[in-house]
Every structure is written in C-alpha cells, then in structure tokens.
Design an enzyme around this catalytic site. Structure first.
Site, PDB file in Angstrom:
ATOM      1  N   ASP A   1      -6.790  -1.369  -4.577  1.00 35.13           N
ATOM      2  CA  ASP A   1      -7.918  -0.680  -3.727  1.00 35.13           C
ATOM      3  C   ASP A   1      -8.373   0.176  -4.654  1.00 35.13           C
ATOM      4  O   ASP A   1     -10.268   0.205  -4.141  1.00 35.13           O
ATOM      5  CB  ASP A   1      -7.323  -0.377  -2.526  1.00 35.13           C
TER       6      ASP A   1
ATOM      7  N   ASP B   1       1.001  -1.264  -0.152  1.00 34.48           N
ATOM      8  CA  ASP B   1       0.552   0.011  -0.082  1.00 34.48           C
ATOM      9  C   ASP B   1       0.576   0.956  -0.290  1.00 34.48           C
ATOM     10  O   ASP B   1       1.993   1.606   0.704  1.00 34.48           O
ATOM     11  CB  ASP B   1      -1.229   0.070   1.077  1.00 34.48           C
TER      12      ASP B   1
END
Length: 158
Positions: free
Chosen positions: A130, A114
């Site tokens: 995402d 991330d």
C-alpha cells in the site's frame, strides 16, 4: 539495461512485500499487537477483502480481476503516452510492485494482509505494498500537476 534494472527493482519490491507478510503473519495473526514506535506505530493483523480503506469489502474476485487488468494495462499506457519524465517513471516503478504484492495476496489468500497501524488518528491498517501504491500515486500527481504538458515532447528529467 535500464529496463532490466527497473524490472529487477520492481521484483525486489514485490519480494520485500511478500517476505514482510510471511514474517509478520505468524507473529500477529493471533491478535497480538507489536509496538514498532511506542504506541504510535504498531503491527496489528488485518485481513482486507476490499480495496483501500476496505472499500468494496467482500468483492475480492472483482477486485482481483480489475487489479490484474490495470497492472497489465499500465505499462502499455505509459509506453503509448511516451512518459519519459522521472516522476512518471517513478510512479510506474512504485505502483506496479505494490499492486502485484496485493494481487498475490488476493489470488492466494482471498484477502490482502494488512499489518501497519498508525494509532494517533485511527488510520486504516495498511501494508508495504500500500505504501508503494500511494507513493506511486503521489509521484504521478507531481508529474501531472507540474510537468505533464499534453501534445509536447517531455524532457527525460524534471
């Protein structure tokens, strides 16, 4: 031809996700923070061994298997349910490559990379995959709330 273009588009989205991760990791994995939009949106490295919002952290193997099963079942579910509406198709077009992008990370890294951090509300760090999954879920919600009618043949466009 439409299915081929859809598959190529989904492969392209997976490629974008993986290329972004390959570019970003060397820049910020050392703890560096790179501003994208002032101090509001920054690149900040995070290794997520869980799912959304780091739920089920440390259970990468279980999440990997569940994600793989869902990604395999999803196209069959859509086909079986005869989802022909634009919003239903769009949701599949976004959810699949997003799920595949994160699945690739789980399989080859043992965690999901991330890197996008929205600072004003201390939002969890996320990535391009995402964004695809969340956008796909929103498209699916629009479809279910406004267009899906069980037992009725649906029009191809909303």
């Amino acid at each position: 031809m439409t299915i081929l273009l859809s598959v190529l588009g989904m492969v392209g989205l997976v490629a974008v996700d993986q290329i972004l991760k390959l570019l970003v990791v060397p820049l910020i994995s050392d703890g560096s923070i790179i501003p994208i939009f002032g101090d509001v949106l920054v690149l900040k490295y995070s290794e997520n061994t869980g799912s959304a919002f780091s739920l089920f952290s440390g259970h990468t193997e279980v999440l990997t298997v569940l994600t793989a099963l869902l990604l395999i079942a999803l196209p069959f579910l859509y086909r079986y349910m005869k989802f022909e509406h634009f919003w239903a198709k769009l949701s599949l077009f976004l959810i699949l490559p997003g799920g595949v992008g994160n699945l690739i990370d789980r399989i080859f890294r043992g965690y999901v990379v991330d890197y996008i951090y929205f600072t004003p509300i201390n939002f969890p760090i996320f990535n391009f995959a995402d964004i695809l999954v969340v956008s796909g879920v929103i498209a699916l919600a629009i479809y279910v709330l406004f267009f899906y009618r069980p037992g009725k043949e649906e029009p191809a466009h909303g």
